[in-house]
Design a protein around this motif. Structure first.
Motif, mmCIF file in Angstrom:
data_model
loop_
_atom_site.group_PDB
_atom_site.id
_atom_site.type_symbol
_atom_site.label_atom_id
_atom_site.label_comp_id
_atom_site.label_asym_id
_atom_site.label_seq_id
_atom_site.Cartn_x
_atom_site.Cartn_y
_atom_site.Cartn_z
ATOM 1 N N SER A 143 39.274 37.452 44.300
ATOM 2 C CA SER A 143 40.440 37.323 43.432
ATOM 3 C C SER A 143 40.190 37.853 42.034
ATOM 4 O O SER A 143 41.132 38.087 41.272
ATOM 5 C CB SER A 143 40.856 35.847 43.349
ATOM 6 O OG SER A 143 39.741 35.059 42.943
ATOM 7 N N HIS A 144 38.924 38.054 41.684
ATOM 8 C CA HIS A 144 38.544 38.575 40.378
ATOM 9 C C HIS A 144 37.035 38.797 40.408
ATOM 10 O O HIS A 144 36.350 38.360 41.326
ATOM 11 C CB HIS A 144 38.891 37.584 39.256
ATOM 12 C CG HIS A 144 38.045 36.363 39.252
ATOM 13 N ND1 HIS A 144 38.112 35.407 40.254
ATOM 14 C CD2 HIS A 144 37.052 35.949 38.414
ATOM 15 C CE1 HIS A 144 37.239 34.450 40.006
ATOM 16 N NE2 HIS A 144 36.568 34.755 38.909
ATOM 17 N N ALA A 145 36.546 39.491 39.417
ATOM 18 C CA ALA A 145 35.110 39.574 39.164
ATOM 19 C C ALA A 145 34.878 39.045 37.756
ATOM 20 O O ALA A 145 35.818 38.969 36.960
ATOM 21 C CB ALA A 145 34.629 41.018 39.285
ATOM 22 N N PRO A 146 33.651 38.654 37.421
ATOM 23 C CA PRO A 146 33.416 38.127 36.069
ATOM 24 C C PRO A 146 33.927 39.079 34.988
ATOM 25 O O PRO A 146 33.512 40.242 34.916
ATOM 26 C CB PRO A 146 31.890 37.987 36.029
ATOM 27 C CG PRO A 146 31.497 37.749 37.444
ATOM 28 C CD PRO A 146 32.432 38.599 38.252
ATOM 29 N N GLY A 147 34.859 38.589 34.178
ATOM 30 C CA GLY A 147 35.417 39.405 33.108
ATOM 31 C C GLY A 147 36.416 40.448 33.544
ATOM 32 O O GLY A 147 36.858 41.272 32.726
ATOM 33 N N ARG A 148 36.801 40.452 34.815
ATOM 34 C CA ARG A 148 37.734 41.484 35.290
ATOM 35 C C ARG A 148 38.739 40.890 36.263
ATOM 36 O O ARG A 148 38.389 40.458 37.360
ATOM 37 C CB ARG A 148 36.953 42.623 35.963
ATOM 38 C CG ARG A 148 37.868 43.646 36.656
ATOM 39 C CD ARG A 148 37.154 44.956 36.922
ATOM 40 N NE ARG A 148 36.917 45.658 35.664
ATOM 41 C CZ ARG A 148 35.739 46.078 35.249
ATOM 42 N NH1 ARG A 148 34.673 45.845 35.990
ATOM 43 N NH2 ARG A 148 35.624 46.712 34.117
#
Length: 330
Positions: free
Chosen positions: A146-151
């Motif tokens: 659902s997301h990556a760290p900071g993105r």
């Protein structure tokens, strides 16, 4: 009818060996422990251990499929393999091992198993080459969180990835791993029970409200867990879009995009499945089991039939939609 389960996982030892001993892995595990809590972490560890053969052995997988009446599985790596903390060199090794391992697993049962690979969302500049690597191996697309760290998925840096996926007709399977609500969900397995559908809803909302689906209308995105909370509360999203000028990042009301997305049927409630079909359309729903994890279903076809849908809709969701979306031979 060919019955197709689009939500099933494989555990890849080579991926885990590649990241073993990294201090960043220890830090990630400490974060996961904080988010999930000690009790749920222990239960999950025992559960995976008990189901290891079902996650790795093709013969056992096929027996499970036969018992469930499933002809074809779309197999994706366990979401624990994302390792979005990895630096570029290691991230490249992870996606190559994941893609090759999944392709090799599926090659043991041609016609019955088809696979999805991984891309390193944390390194947006590598995502296109990782996608191409997966497709060139014969995989049908890739699995993303659902997301990556900071993105977030709305990040402009991912625009080339979305464009390439649309160009090549790749299927993108949106499957969250973990939840950023942290310790608020560290008891009673709320990190999964509440966290996963929350992450689905947030990720889909980023894709919709940011205009990603407007700019890339050819995207084939399948949301796990029935899209989480978004389809059941899509009216609130529509209201916000009509009421507030700051929500106009997308060209049309949010509900219209549900018919441009696909969703698996794994919602654990006949009424919720009926609602999903009503807002997205029967043509946008696919059979999903989350095989072989305990938050999945050992009888996805039985769950589908329990919703009391029209026979044509059952046939479409049970397999026909997936045959078309994944370009399978019926």
């Amino acid at each position: 009818m060919t019955t197709v389960d689009v939500h099933a996982h494989v555990l890849l030892r080579d991926v885990e060996q590649a990241v073993a001993g990294r201090p960043e892995l220890d830090a990630q595990r400490a974060l996961d422990l904080r988010r999930n809590g000690a009790e749920s972490t222990a239960v999950s560890g025992r559960m995976v251990g008990d189901r290891l053969a079902r996650l790795t052995d093709v013969t056992v997988r096929l027996a499970d499929m036969d018992a469930a009446g499933v002809d074809v599985q779309i197999v994706s790596p366990s979401p624990s393999h994302y390792h979005y903390w990895a630096e570029p060199e290691l991230a490249g090794r992870v996606y190559r091992l994941a893609n090759e391992g999944t392709a090799g697993h599926c090659a043991e049962a041609p016609g019955r198993l088809h696979g999805l690979g991984l891309v390193p969302l944390q390194h947006a500049g590598m995502a296109v080459q990782a996608l191409d690597h997966a497709l060139d191996l014969g995989l049908k697309g890739v699995e993303i969180s659902s997301h990556a760290p900071g993105r977030e998925l709305s990040d402009p840096a991912l625009e080339p990835f979305w464009a390439r996926a649309a160009e090549r007709g790749a299927v993108l399977f949106l499957h969250p791993f973990g939840c950023t609500l942290d310790e608020r969900l560290d008891r009673w397995y709320l990190s999964n029970i509440v966290g996963q559908p929350t992450e689905n809803a947030v990720a889909l909302s980023h894709l919709i409200f940011s205009g990603v689906l407007d700019r890339h209308p050819g995207l084939k995105i399948v949301a796990a867990h029935g899209g989480g909370y978004l389809p059941t509360h899509i009216g609130r999203a529509d209201h916000g879009w009509h009421a507030r000028p700051d929500t106009k990042g997308c060209a049309e009301p949010p509900s219209s995009y549900l018919r441009r997305l696909w969703f698996d049927s794994l919602v654990h409630d006949p009424g919720v499945l009926r609602h999903l079909v009503s807002v997205a359309g029967a043509g946008q729903v696919l059979l999903g089991s989350d095989h072989p994890f305990d938050m999945g279903s050992d009888d996805p076809l039985g769950d589908l039939r329990a919703a009391g849908l029209a026979p044509d809709d059952v046939d479409a969701i049970g397999g026909a939609n997936a045959v078309a979306l994944f370009s399978l031979k019926d």
